[in-house]
Motif scaffolding. Structure first.
Motif, PDB file in Angstrom:
ATOM      1  N   TRP A 170      27.879  37.340  42.285  1.00  0.00           N
ATOM      2  CA  TRP A 170      29.067  36.774  42.069  1.00  0.00           C
ATOM      3  C   TRP A 170      29.900  36.570  43.590  1.00  0.00           C
ATOM      4  CZ3 TRP A 170      32.073  40.386  44.971  1.00  0.00           C
ATOM      5  CH2 TRP A 170      31.539  41.629  45.190  1.00  0.00           C
ATOM      6  N   ASP A 176      43.068  35.269  40.710  1.00  0.00           N
ATOM      7  CA  ASP A 176      42.356  36.189  39.970  1.00  0.00           C
ATOM      8  C   ASP A 176      41.514  35.626  38.779  1.00  0.00           C
ATOM      9  OD1 ASP A 176      41.636  39.301  39.774  1.00  0.00           O
ATOM     10  OD2 ASP A 176      42.828  38.945  37.979  1.00  0.00           O
ATOM     11  N   HIS A 177      40.324  36.243  38.811  1.00  0.00           N
ATOM     12  CA  HIS A 177      39.353  36.149  37.694  1.00  0.00           C
ATOM     13  C   HIS A 177      40.301  37.240  36.514  1.00  0.00           C
ATOM     14  CE1 HIS A 177      36.638  34.211  40.299  1.00  0.00           C
ATOM     15  NE2 HIS A 177      36.539  33.441  39.357  1.00  0.00           N
ATOM     16  N   PRO A 184      33.114  32.118  36.436  1.00  0.00           N
ATOM     17  CA  PRO A 184      33.516  32.016  37.528  1.00  0.00           C
ATOM     18  C   PRO A 184      34.272  30.703  37.904  1.00  0.00           C
ATOM     19  CG  PRO A 184      31.213  31.464  37.939  1.00  0.00           C
ATOM     20  CD  PRO A 184      31.709  32.010  36.435  1.00  0.00           C
ATOM     21  N   GLN A 227      32.019  39.911  38.276  1.00  0.00           N
ATOM     22  CA  GLN A 227      31.014  41.066  38.158  1.00  0.00           C
ATOM     23  C   GLN A 227      30.634  41.446  36.716  1.00  0.00           C
ATOM     24  OE1 GLN A 227      31.718  44.228  41.454  1.00  0.00           O
ATOM     25  NE2 GLN A 227      33.270  43.015  41.729  1.00  0.00           N
ATOM     26  N   ASP A 228      31.800  41.335  35.986  1.00  0.00           N
ATOM     27  CA  ASP A 228      31.632  41.950  34.704  1.00  0.00           C
ATOM     28  C   ASP A 228      31.220  40.572  33.496  1.00  0.00           C
ATOM     29  OD1 ASP A 228      32.209  44.420  35.168  1.00  0.00           O
ATOM     30  OD2 ASP A 228      34.512  44.171  34.795  1.00  0.00           O
ATOM     31  N   GLU A 259      40.007  48.039  38.474  1.00  0.00           N
ATOM     32  CA  GLU A 259      38.662  47.788  38.056  1.00  0.00           C
ATOM     33  C   GLU A 259      37.630  48.534  38.728  1.00  0.00           C
ATOM     34  OE1 GLU A 259      39.625  42.939  37.043  1.00  0.00           O
ATOM     35  OE2 GLU A 259      38.452  43.531  38.756  1.00  0.00           O
ATOM     36  N   LYS A 303      45.107  45.386  40.677  1.00  0.00           N
ATOM     37  CA  LYS A 303      44.231  45.230  39.459  1.00  0.00           C
ATOM     38  C   LYS A 303      42.855  45.310  40.196  1.00  0.00           C
ATOM     39  CE  LYS A 303      42.743  41.416  36.263  1.00  0.00           C
ATOM     40  NZ  LYS A 303      41.433  41.172  36.923  1.00  0.00           N
ATOM     41  N   THR A 304      42.465  44.984  41.066  1.00  0.00           N
ATOM     42  CA  THR A 304      41.070  45.041  41.611  1.00  0.00           C
ATOM     43  C   THR A 304      40.981  46.688  41.874  1.00  0.00           C
ATOM     44  OG1 THR A 304      41.253  43.043  42.766  1.00  0.00           O
ATOM     45  CG2 THR A 304      39.409  44.253  43.525  1.00  0.00           C
ATOM     46  N   HIS A 316      47.462  41.488  42.536  1.00  0.00           N
ATOM     47  CA  HIS A 316      45.944  41.345  42.876  1.00  0.00           C
ATOM     48  C   HIS A 316      45.091  42.499  43.320  1.00  0.00           C
ATOM     49  CE1 HIS A 316      42.357  38.922  44.020  1.00  0.00           C
ATOM     50  NE2 HIS A 316      41.901  39.165  42.798  1.00  0.00           N
ATOM     51  N   SER A 341      36.478  39.956  35.556  1.00  0.00           N
ATOM     52  CA  SER A 341      35.810  39.790  36.843  1.00  0.00           C
ATOM     53  C   SER A 341      34.332  39.129  36.924  1.00  0.00           C
ATOM     54  CB  SER A 341      36.096  40.998  37.692  1.00  0.00           C
ATOM     55  OG  SER A 341      34.853  41.761  37.405  1.00  0.00           O
TER      56      SER A 341
END
Ligand SMILES: [Zn+2]
Ligand SMILES: [Zn+2]
Length: 119
Positions: free
Chosen positions: A46, A80-81, A91, A86-87, A112, A108-109, A105, A84
């Motif tokens: 990612w 922002d995704h 992308p 990673q999940d 996560e 939120k990160t 942001h 994410s």
């Protein structure tokens, strides 16, 4: 007879060192380190999203279309995704992105990350 150890020239180009292994000790270390860092990179694919040429364009588009943070209405600074990468989030799918201010942001990160830690 068996006491003679066969020496070979190090497999690394241009290295004249003799060794009983494939590479001399110094190049064995370098080789291992290189292999480890490659494995590390490949386990985080990612990361390459942000170096992909499609990302800056998409980022600009989202900022243009969503000039304010979804949460607080402050100017959008970050894209922002929603899920994410990673999940397993897509992308480069515009509908999977939204604009946030820096503060929301990062919170939120952080959430996560906490969720992954099982909090
Ligand atoms: Zn060598
Ligand atoms: Zn905000």
């Amino acid at each position: 007879m068996g006491r003679i150890t066969r020496l070979k020239v190090c497999a690394e180009d241009g290295c004249p060192e003799l060794t009983t292994q494939t590479r001399c000790p110094k190049h064995t270390r370098e080789f291992e380190r290189e292999r480890e860092s490659r494995v590390h990179r490949e386990s985080q694919p990612w990361r390459s999203v942000y170096t992909d040429p499609r990302w800056p364009k998409l980022r600009r588009q989202v900022k243009r279309e969503e000039p304010t943070c979804r949460v607080c209405g402050a100017p959008t600074t970050d894209v922002d995704h929603i899920v994410s990468v990673q999940d397993g989030g897509a992308p480069f799918d515009r509908s999977k992105l939204h604009g946030l201010c820096h503060e929301h942001h990062s919170s939120k990160t952080a959430q996560e990350v906490d969720a992954k830690r099982g909090r």
